[in-house]
Design an enzyme around this catalytic site. Structure first.
Site, short mmCIF file in Angstrom:
data_model
loop_
_atom_site.label_atom_id
_atom_site.label_comp_id
_atom_site.label_asym_id
_atom_site.label_seq_id
_atom_site.Cartn_x
_atom_site.Cartn_y
_atom_site.Cartn_z
N ASP A 106 -43.41 -31.94 -4.53
CA ASP A 106 -41.96 -31.86 -4.60
C ASP A 106 -41.34 -33.16 -5.12
O ASP A 106 -40.51 -33.15 -6.03
CB ASP A 106 -41.35 -31.53 -3.23
CG ASP A 106 -41.95 -30.26 -2.64
OD1 ASP A 106 -42.54 -29.49 -3.41
OD2 ASP A 106 -41.83 -30.07 -1.42
N LYS A 152 -41.41 -23.12 -3.27
CA LYS A 152 -42.56 -23.96 -3.64
C LYS A 152 -43.25 -23.49 -4.94
O LYS A 152 -43.58 -24.31 -5.79
CB LYS A 152 -43.57 -23.93 -2.50
CG LYS A 152 -44.66 -24.96 -2.63
CD LYS A 152 -44.24 -26.21 -1.92
CE LYS A 152 -45.28 -27.30 -1.95
NZ LYS A 152 -44.74 -28.50 -1.28
N CYS A 211 -33.03 -4.58 9.06
CA CYS A 211 -33.17 -4.78 10.50
C CYS A 211 -31.81 -5.02 11.17
O CYS A 211 -31.04 -4.08 11.30
CB CYS A 211 -34.18 -5.89 10.79
SG CYS A 211 -34.86 -5.75 12.45
N TYR A 212 -31.48 -6.24 11.57
CA TYR A 212 -30.14 -6.48 12.12
C TYR A 212 -29.07 -5.97 11.15
O TYR A 212 -28.05 -5.44 11.56
CB TYR A 212 -29.94 -7.99 12.38
CG TYR A 212 -28.65 -8.33 13.10
CD1 TYR A 212 -28.63 -8.49 14.47
CD2 TYR A 212 -27.46 -8.49 12.39
CE1 TYR A 212 -27.45 -8.80 15.14
CE2 TYR A 212 -26.27 -8.79 13.05
CZ TYR A 212 -26.27 -8.96 14.42
OH TYR A 212 -25.10 -9.26 15.07
N GLU A 216 -39.07 -8.42 3.05
CA GLU A 216 -39.12 -9.79 2.52
C GLU A 216 -40.35 -10.57 2.98
O GLU A 216 -40.56 -11.69 2.53
CB GLU A 216 -37.83 -10.54 2.92
CG GLU A 216 -37.74 -11.00 4.38
CD GLU A 216 -37.32 -9.91 5.36
OE1 GLU A 216 -37.36 -8.72 5.01
OE2 GLU A 216 -36.95 -10.27 6.50
N HIS A 221 -39.11 -4.98 7.42
CA HIS A 221 -38.81 -6.20 6.66
C HIS A 221 -39.52 -6.23 5.31
O HIS A 221 -40.72 -6.48 5.25
CB HIS A 221 -39.20 -7.43 7.48
CG HIS A 221 -38.30 -7.63 8.65
ND1 HIS A 221 -37.19 -8.44 8.61
CD2 HIS A 221 -38.32 -7.09 9.88
CE1 HIS A 221 -36.57 -8.39 9.77
NE2 HIS A 221 -37.24 -7.58 10.57
N GLY A 279 -31.75 -10.84 12.02
CA GLY A 279 -31.25 -11.94 12.83
C GLY A 279 -31.63 -11.76 14.29
O GLY A 279 -31.99 -10.66 14.70
N1 GLN Z 1 -32.37 -8.66 17.20
C1 GLN Z 1 -32.44 -7.35 16.60
C2 GLN Z 1 -33.55 -6.51 17.25
O1 GLN Z 1 -34.34 -7.00 18.02
C3 GLN Z 1 -32.70 -7.49 15.11
C4 GLN Z 1 -34.05 -8.08 14.81
C5 GLN Z 1 -34.22 -8.46 13.36
O2 GLN Z 1 -33.29 -8.46 12.57
N2 GLN Z 1 -35.43 -8.81 13.01
O3 GLN Z 1 -33.60 -5.33 17.02
#
Ligand code: GLN
Length: 500
Positions: A200, A356, A50-51, A143, A141, A23
């Site tokens: 779609d 998709k 991450c966040y 994903e 990440h 986030g």
């Molecule tokens: N904002 C947080 C950071 O910069 C998390 C970033 C993220 O979740 N991609 O570390």
């Protein structure tokens, strides 16, 4: 997917595991969102990304700080071995993994009772796990496509650690969806939906037809800016091949007359086309409604079909409440408030849990022809935003013809399915040329072709020169008013896929 502030006590089901996503906030911001602390007491596995990782650390000692160096991009991850074993999260993965990073914050220290399960050169805490509980955090990440083995890692978490079953199949989903639609609409209910000829809306329409037959009414609005022969083709496929109950409304004059005079304002073009589409669609809906009311199978039109996909749903989830991010979807089918409220239409969104590629799979199961399933996306305003500057009948005709040649050559070369989106645009300038020994002053066509998986970023497609030369020659020879052809070399970003 739920907003991170979801209160566990308000959930009517118990999750098998929880993934906390990334986030834009920093966990130490005053207004940063935080998860319900009860999730840490639930006893199910948790993976923070991450966040999400930073949130786990925040919950366990609040030691998260702004890093001195931000990391955006590729990184080499090393999974850490313990007594010769890697953590369950990295099971069957190579020890060295290419991963994607996108963060500015970092853990100040390892939270108490955690150990390190992976590192990168810049991130000593690239992966951490609790010593006794199934609690994991990763800084990278998994994903995104830039982390090639990310899906395997997510599978390790969902299947290996959470013990989730992999029993979702498209066949079962289609059956469940058909039953749900029939129960919802009832014996007599009627459903209205707009179709564009795109994947779609066609898949959604075919599903509705399977569910309730002719009580589903599809409407195709011809805005005068569709591709060459497109209206007839869509009509043929939908009615003859797929058996869908379709009305085609030719409103091309209304659109083309109204576009006159909009010279240098792409937004005004899009707004005018969107608004006019709704007017035409609304008028048609009333006619269908009247006709339906007098038929022996009488029933009121109560529902409106919308081809919303899961990415649209994700975008509209926000911890600040749904209204914070909901955007008006400009794809065909967005119905005006006044119709939804005024006539009390309820939404049916059978594709809202699908991506998709899954929509395409559903389409194949429902017998929709390959060409239609693999069709490149086409914007709602159509060729109007591929004629830069003022849209006139003549300009649309030029762009349409050039586009047809380009796509025909792409198909003939067997390249269509390798390209995500391709089109010809007409530039609002003139250049000098010499044709038949005569000096001419004519227009310029710009060709564009891109490759992408998510349409958020895109690379240009690398044709060979012979191909481009062949297309250029054909366009200059066959399209009156064009004396030059160029190929657009701009990736996204900084370019967008469409020109306007
Ligand atoms: N904002 C947080 C950071 O910069 C998390 C970033 C993220 O979740 N991609 O570390």
């Amino acid at each position: 997917m739920l907003p991170c502030t979801q209160k566990l006590q308000d959930l009517s089901w118990k999750p098998k595991g929880i993934i906390l996503s990334g986030g834009p906030y920093s966990v130490y911001d005053d207004d940063a969102p935080h998860v319900d602390p009860a999730i840490f007491e639930l006893g199910v596995p948790i993976l923070g990304i991450c966040y999400g990782l930073q949130e786990i650390a925040w919950h366990n000692g609040k030691n998260v700080v702004a890093g001195t160096e931000r990391e955006y991009g590729h990184s080499e991850l090393k999974a850490k071995r313990f007594d010769g074993h890697v953590d369950m999260l990295f099971k069957d993965l190579e020890d060295d993994l290419k991963v994607w990073m996108s963060h500015g914050d970092k853990l100040g220290a390892l939270p108490p009772s955690f150990h390190i399960i992976a590192t990168t050169k810049n991130a000593p805490f690239a992966g951490i796990a609790h010593e006794t509980k199934p609690l994991y955090g990763i800084q990278f990440h998994p994903e995104v496509t830039h982390t090639p083995r990310g899906i395997k890692l997510l599978e390790n978490f969902a299947v290996g650690i959470c013990k989730a079953k992999q029993d979702w199949t498209m066949d079962k989903f289609v059956d469940k969806e058909l039953a749900r639609i029939r129960a919802l609409v009832g014996e007599k209910g009627q459903v209205l939906g707009a179709v564009s000829g795109g994947v779609d809306s066609t898949v959604a329409a075919k599903l509705m037809h399977e569910a309730i037959g002719d009580r589903f009414h599809a409407v195709l609005v011809d805005n005068g800016c569709m591709r060459l022969n497109e209206c007839e083709q869509v009509k043929k496929t939908l009615t003859e091949h797929l058996g869908i109950n379709l009305t085609v409304v030719d409103a091309s004059d209304l659109f083309l007359d109204g576009l006159k005079g909009i010279t240098d304002n792409p937004e005004a073009k899009r707004k005018f086309i969107g608004g006019t589409f709704i007017d035409v669609f609304e008028a048609e809906a009333l006619k269908i409604e009247e006709a339906a009311a007098n038929s022996p199978k009488a029933g009121k039109i109560e529902f409106f079909l919308q081809g919303t996909l899961y990415p649209d749903v994700i975008e509209s989830i926000s911890f600040k409440g749904p209204s914070a991010t909901i955007k008006t979807h400009h794809n065909v089918g967005g119905l005006p408030e006044r119709m939804m409220n005024g006539q009390g239409l309820k939404l049916i969104e059978p594709l809202r849990e699908l991506f998709k590629d899954e929509v395409r799979e559903m389409g194949r199961k429902l017998g929709i022809p390959h060409d239609l399933i693999m069709r490149h996306p086409f914007p709602g305003p159509g060729i109007a935003i591929r004629v830069l500057g003022e849209v006139t009948r003549e300009q649309v005709a030029i762009a349409r013809k050039a586009d047809y040649i380009f796509i025909e050559e792409i198909k003939a070369a067997g390249l269509y399915d390798q390209i995500s989106q391709a089109f010809a645009a007409l530039l609002p300038v003139k250049a000098v040329g010499v044709m038949g020994d005569k000096r001419v002053h004519q227009q310029v066509i710009s060709l564009r072709a891109v490759q992408t998986t998510d349409f958020m970023t895109a690379n240009i497609f690398r044709f060979d020169w012979d191909f481009l030369e062949r297309v250029s020659t054909r366009i200059v020879n066959e399209v009156d008013g064009v004396c030059r052809v160029e190929y657009d070399l701009t990736s996204k970003p900084p370019g967008t896929i469409e020109m306007e």
